[in-house]
Design a protein around this motif. Structure first.
Motif, short mmCIF file in Angstrom:
data_model
loop_
_atom_site.label_atom_id
_atom_site.label_comp_id
_atom_site.label_asym_id
_atom_site.label_seq_id
_atom_site.Cartn_x
_atom_site.Cartn_y
_atom_site.Cartn_z
N GLU A 209 -9.98 0.71 2.48
CA GLU A 209 -8.39 -0.39 3.13
C GLU A 209 -7.50 1.38 3.82
O GLU A 209 -6.98 1.63 4.70
CB GLU A 209 -7.89 -0.99 2.63
CG GLU A 209 -6.58 -0.50 2.93
CD GLU A 209 -6.45 -1.53 4.47
OE1 GLU A 209 -7.44 -1.48 4.94
OE2 GLU A 209 -5.37 -1.51 4.79
N GLU A 210 -7.69 2.64 2.88
CA GLU A 210 -6.89 3.18 3.30
C GLU A 210 -7.92 4.77 3.62
O GLU A 210 -7.36 5.61 4.73
CB GLU A 210 -6.48 4.25 1.24
CG GLU A 210 -5.51 3.81 0.27
CD GLU A 210 -4.16 3.82 0.99
OE1 GLU A 210 -4.06 4.41 1.81
OE2 GLU A 210 -4.10 2.13 0.69
N GLY A 211 -8.91 4.41 3.95
CA GLY A 211 -9.90 5.42 5.12
C GLY A 211 -10.22 4.51 6.34
O GLY A 211 -9.78 5.60 7.13
N MET B 161 1.01 7.91 10.87
CA MET B 161 0.70 6.93 11.96
C MET B 161 -0.11 5.91 11.08
O MET B 161 -0.51 5.24 11.04
CB MET B 161 -0.67 7.59 13.55
CG MET B 161 0.45 8.19 13.94
SD MET B 161 -0.32 9.37 15.02
CE MET B 161 -1.56 8.29 15.88
N HIS B 162 -0.86 6.34 9.49
CA HIS B 162 -1.78 5.42 8.86
C HIS B 162 -1.21 4.29 8.64
O HIS B 162 -1.46 3.73 8.95
CB HIS B 162 -1.38 7.04 6.76
CG HIS B 162 -2.32 6.29 6.45
ND1 HIS B 162 -3.74 6.57 5.73
CD2 HIS B 162 -1.69 5.11 5.61
CE1 HIS B 162 -3.17 5.55 4.37
NE2 HIS B 162 -2.53 5.64 4.62
N GLU B 163 0.68 4.57 8.67
CA GLU B 163 0.95 3.66 7.63
C GLU B 163 2.12 2.88 9.12
O GLU B 163 1.02 1.63 8.38
CB GLU B 163 2.37 3.41 7.14
CG GLU B 163 2.30 4.66 5.79
CD GLU B 163 2.01 3.65 4.84
OE1 GLU B 163 1.94 2.73 4.60
OE2 GLU B 163 1.42 4.31 4.13
N CYS B 164 2.08 3.21 10.24
CA CYS B 164 2.79 2.33 11.24
C CYS B 164 1.55 1.88 12.51
O CYS B 164 1.29 0.58 12.60
CB CYS B 164 3.49 2.96 12.77
SG CYS B 164 4.89 3.95 11.47
N MET C 17 1.04 -1.00 -0.12
CA MET C 17 0.29 -0.36 -0.10
C MET C 17 1.20 1.08 -0.26
O MET C 17 2.17 1.20 0.61
CB MET C 17 -0.53 -0.44 1.18
CG MET C 17 -1.71 -1.56 1.28
SD MET C 17 -2.63 -1.49 2.51
CE MET C 17 -2.03 -3.18 2.77
N LYS C 18 0.00 2.05 -0.81
CA LYS C 18 0.84 3.42 -0.70
C LYS C 18 0.21 4.32 -0.28
O LYS C 18 -0.65 4.70 -0.63
CB LYS C 18 1.86 4.13 -2.06
CG LYS C 18 0.62 4.04 -3.10
CD LYS C 18 1.72 3.99 -4.75
CE LYS C 18 0.93 3.62 -5.85
NZ LYS C 18 1.05 4.51 -7.33
N LYS C 19 1.33 5.72 0.72
CA LYS C 19 0.53 6.70 1.23
C LYS C 19 0.71 8.13 -0.20
O LYS C 19 2.01 7.77 -0.47
CB LYS C 19 1.08 6.79 2.23
CG LYS C 19 1.21 7.92 2.75
CD LYS C 19 -0.64 8.10 2.91
CE LYS C 19 -1.24 9.23 4.21
NZ LYS C 19 -1.01 10.37 3.87
N GLN C 20 -0.39 8.15 -0.80
CA GLN C 20 -0.42 9.31 -1.43
C GLN C 20 0.14 10.60 -0.30
O GLN C 20 -0.56 11.39 0.01
CB GLN C 20 -1.27 9.30 -2.12
CG GLN C 20 -1.61 8.27 -3.55
CD GLN C 20 -1.01 8.31 -4.49
OE1 GLN C 20 -0.25 9.31 -4.79
NE2 GLN C 20 -0.75 6.77 -5.15
N GLY D 90 -2.81 2.61 11.28
CA GLY D 90 -3.91 2.18 11.02
C GLY D 90 -3.96 1.04 9.86
O GLY D 90 -4.64 -0.30 9.90
N HIS D 91 -3.33 0.93 9.19
CA HIS D 91 -2.64 -0.06 7.76
C HIS D 91 -2.87 -1.64 8.25
O HIS D 91 -3.18 -2.74 8.47
CB HIS D 91 -1.71 -0.49 7.31
CG HIS D 91 -2.31 0.47 5.59
ND1 HIS D 91 -3.27 0.69 4.96
CD2 HIS D 91 -1.76 1.22 5.19
CE1 HIS D 91 -3.35 1.67 4.12
NE2 HIS D 91 -2.37 1.98 4.23
N ALA D 92 -2.03 -1.66 9.11
CA ALA D 92 -1.14 -2.77 10.67
C ALA D 92 -2.71 -3.18 11.48
O ALA D 92 -2.31 -4.61 12.18
CB ALA D 92 -0.45 -2.57 11.35
ZN ZN Z 1 -2.25 3.99 3.09
#
Ligand code: ZN
Length: 678
Positions: free
Chosen positions: A483-485, A455-458, A1-4, A460-462
């Motif tokens: 998932e991004e939401g 926080m989104h990456e570390c 997943m990437k964070k834009q 949220g997704h986890a």
């Molecule tokens: Zn993401």
């Protein structure tokens, strides 16, 4: 997943920081410029590889070889985006470099802009909105220009005449009804037949879905990522996968990648990293998805190497069915100072999981293996070039993540370049409600933006888990925006938590308000500058921000939590109760997690379609008008630095030199020429 990039246009600018953030050192070379050029809706920037000179010679060499492995995949990405992209871009490049007619004519100038856009998108569709470009030059000009060139400079197939080449590609470029969308996500249409991406050929969505459904075993707890590295083809009534590998589809490019990976393997920092590279090579040689999983497990566990990389078929956003991996590569090394912040977040991951507003049955008992770091990118390629993410969280396989963890990174030098380039562009002054919010943003946004990304990456997704037996692909096209939401909501909810101040992650109890404000301003209004009048929102991250923002707006209406206030005929976001807004984020997080955990397709569809897709035409027009007056580019991308090996008289490598003086056009033409494989 990437964070834009979050607020491509906004708050990353201006800000003075809030003390917690270390200052990046100024480039010692005064000629370094963060901005390169502007055209269409794009701005080209440059990033600085701070710290490269401090790497050891071995690490520099490793970066160099991985960089080459990254650049050799270029043609794969073009071809995945559409089967005519390589031919069209080469035809345009031939005109651009060889045309002897009037290079100042309106047609030539428009062709030049079109070519620059094709380079930016690696194809003829918009990199973000997915719609086909409208050429500003005539078909007549294009045909005459091609016919005037030396045939040897043209991308002619065996026995093909220039006229036949024109007949092949002109309808693709000039007929607006052909291949309209790169990736079509329109509810209810055959997404395979109506998408221009080159992942399927000769079959319908139903046939593709049936093919993969037959492969999937619902009892398999460690399924491979079906379909990730192949094109699905129907020929003579038979459906089969044409696999991307040495000796298979894209074999010529993959051989080059493997060659440079082997060089990199020879100078790996640690035995663990050497094993990662060796396994990736094996995967490229066999195309075996089980080997790919083995590789990602080795990769996710290699935490001690300073240099790291991604190289392969990775994100599935471009496939309307969310299975096929688009090729991408990044090479990077760890930014040790900035990484301390994300380590604090990760260390407390279980606390965040335990205290979230999500139903307990959907929580992870053990949030495992979250590693978080800030990295310095040294090369971008494939789907990460020139437009790039500012954060990455991999691998994508649900069971690998659950059993072995994931790596999560924020790309510090890219964020930094956005900040520097956007400084003082007037955007916030136009769209922010009043001086009070401007002051908040001025004081905190630079830092809280980064914290939100972390926080989104570390976290949220986890966070969260699927209930047993739930198909990870159950949400289909709605899976990505949902998932991004989910990751955004997890971050937003906790940004306002006193725990963050306690951990020293936020300077005080007010800081989160800046992020809440800019998030809603973006989701309710300003991200619309990226949408053409009359169009819906298509891209996953934009749908995410839209559905999150509109849901809290609608559900807070009775209590006037968030309002769209009018001043002098202009619309502004005004937040009247930040604490209630936090509660709404919490409620939506609980619901989104429920949808994901139970695979509730219908609820996902309703949430995204009701709140994430549609655009209010009147507000849209107003935002576009106001934005146009600012004369800014809504999308940004980067040129790469250039690396060269320095050798002594015996041919021994003594150093790797990095330079930053290449223009956008120079770089694109060099890449097309030097890294051509397909
Ligand atoms: Zn993401």
């Amino acid at each position: 997943m990437k964070k834009q990039l979050f607020y491509a246009l906004t708050s990353l600018a201006l800000l003075t920081g809030c003390g917690n953030q270390e200052q990046k050192t100024a480039p010692e070379n005064q000629k370094f410029s963060y901005t390169v050029e502007k055209f269409a809706d794009l701005q080209i920037l440059r990033y600085k590889v701070t710290g490269f000179e401090e790497l050891t010679l071995q690490q520099k060499e490793l970066v160099y070889y991985l960089t080459e492995a990254a650049l050799w995949g270029r043609d794969i990405f073009y071809d995945q985006n559409g089967k005519y992209n390589l031919t069209i871009s080469r035809a345009l490049e031939a005109i651009y470099t060889g045309y002897q007619g009037d290079r100042n004519s309106a047609d030539f100038k428009a062709m030049e802009v079109y070519l620059k856009r094709v380079w930016f998108s690696a194809g003829i569709h918009h990199h973000y909105g997915s719609e086909k470009f409208v050429p500003g030059f005539s078909e007549d000009f294009f045909r005459k220009a091609l016919s005037s060139l030396d045939a040897a400079s043209l991308p002619l197939k065996q026995g093909q005449t220039v006229e036949q080449l024109c007949d092949e590609i002109c309808p693709i470029i000039f007929n607006p009804d052909l291949l309209k969308m790169r990736t079509n996500q329109a509810d209810g249409e055959d997404l395979v037949l109506t998408s221009a991406v080159n992942f399927y050929e000769g079959l319908t969505q139903a046939e593709a879905e049936a093919f993969y459904n037959k492969m999937k075993d619902p009892k398999d707890e460690t399924p491979v990522s079906y379909g990730l590295n192949s094109k699905l083809v129907k020929k003579d009534g038979k459906i089969y996968e044409d696999v991307y590998k040495v000796g298979g589809l894209y074999g010529a490019a993959i051989e080059k990648i493997v060659y440079w990976l082997q060089k990199a393997e020879g100078v790996a920092e640690t035995p663990e990293q050497k094993a990662v590279i060796a396994k990736l090579i094996e995967y490229y040689q066999t195309g075996d998805l089980k080997t790919f999983d083995d590789y990602t497990i080795l990769w996710v566990k290699d935490l001690n190497s300073l240099v790291d990389f991604t190289n392969g078929f990775t994100e599935t956003y471009d496939d309307p069915l969310g299975m096929k991996g688009t090729w991408e590569a990044i090479v990077n090394f760890k930014d040790l100072q900035a990484t301390r912040r994300t380590e604090t977040i990760s260390k407390n991951a279980q606390w965040f999981e335990d205290h979230s507003p999500v139903d307990n049955q959907f929580k992870k008992e053990n949030v495992k293996g979250i590693s978080a770091k800030v990295i310095t990118a040294s090369i971008l390629s494939g789907a990460l070039y020139p437009s790039t993410a500012i954060g990455i969280n991999l691998p994508n396989s649900n069971w690998v993540r659950a059993q072995h963890g994931s790596k999560s990174v924020t790309i510090g030098n890219i964020t930094d370049a956005y900040n520097k380039a956007a400084h003082g562009n007037g955007f916030n002054e136009e769209f922010v409600y009043s001086q009070a919010e401007l002051d908040l943003i001025d004081k905190y946004a630079d830092y809280t933006d980064e914290l939100h990304t972390d926080m989104h990456e570390c976290l949220g997704h986890a966070s969260g888990k699927l209930l047993p037996g739930v198909d990870p692909d159950a949400l289909k096209a709605y899976g990505s925006p949902l998932e991004e939401g989910r990751a955004d909501l997890f971050a937003l909810y906790y940004l306002a938590d006193p725990k963050l101040t306690e951990l020293g992650l936020t300077p005080d109890a007010e800081a989160y308000k800046s992020e809440y404000y800019t998030y809603l301003m973006n989701g309710l209004m300003t991200q619309l500058v990226r949408i053409e009048p009359g169009k819906n929102i298509e891209e996953a991250h934009m749908r995410n921000r839209s559905f999150v923002s509109h849901w809290v707006y609608e559900h807070g209406k009775a209590e006037n939590v968030v309002e769209l206030a009018k001043k002098d005929g202009k619309t502004y976001v005004k937040i009247n109760d930040y604490q209630k807004l936090r509660n709404l984020f919490g409620q939506l997080l609980a619901e989104v997690q429920r949808i994901k955990s139970t695979g509730d397709y219908e609820a996902a569809r309703r949430l995204i379609e009701d709140y994430g897709v549609k655009v209010d035409p009147e507000l849209h027009k107003e935002i576009l008008d106001r934005y146009e007056k600012l004369n800014l580019a809504p999308y940004k991308g980067f040129v790469n630095p250039k690396y060269e090996l320095v050798k002594d008289a015996n041919g021994q490598v003594t150093d790797v030199k990095v330079t930053y003086d290449e223009s956008y056009v120079e770089q694109m033409l060099r890449y097309s020429k030097d890294y051509r494989t397909l």
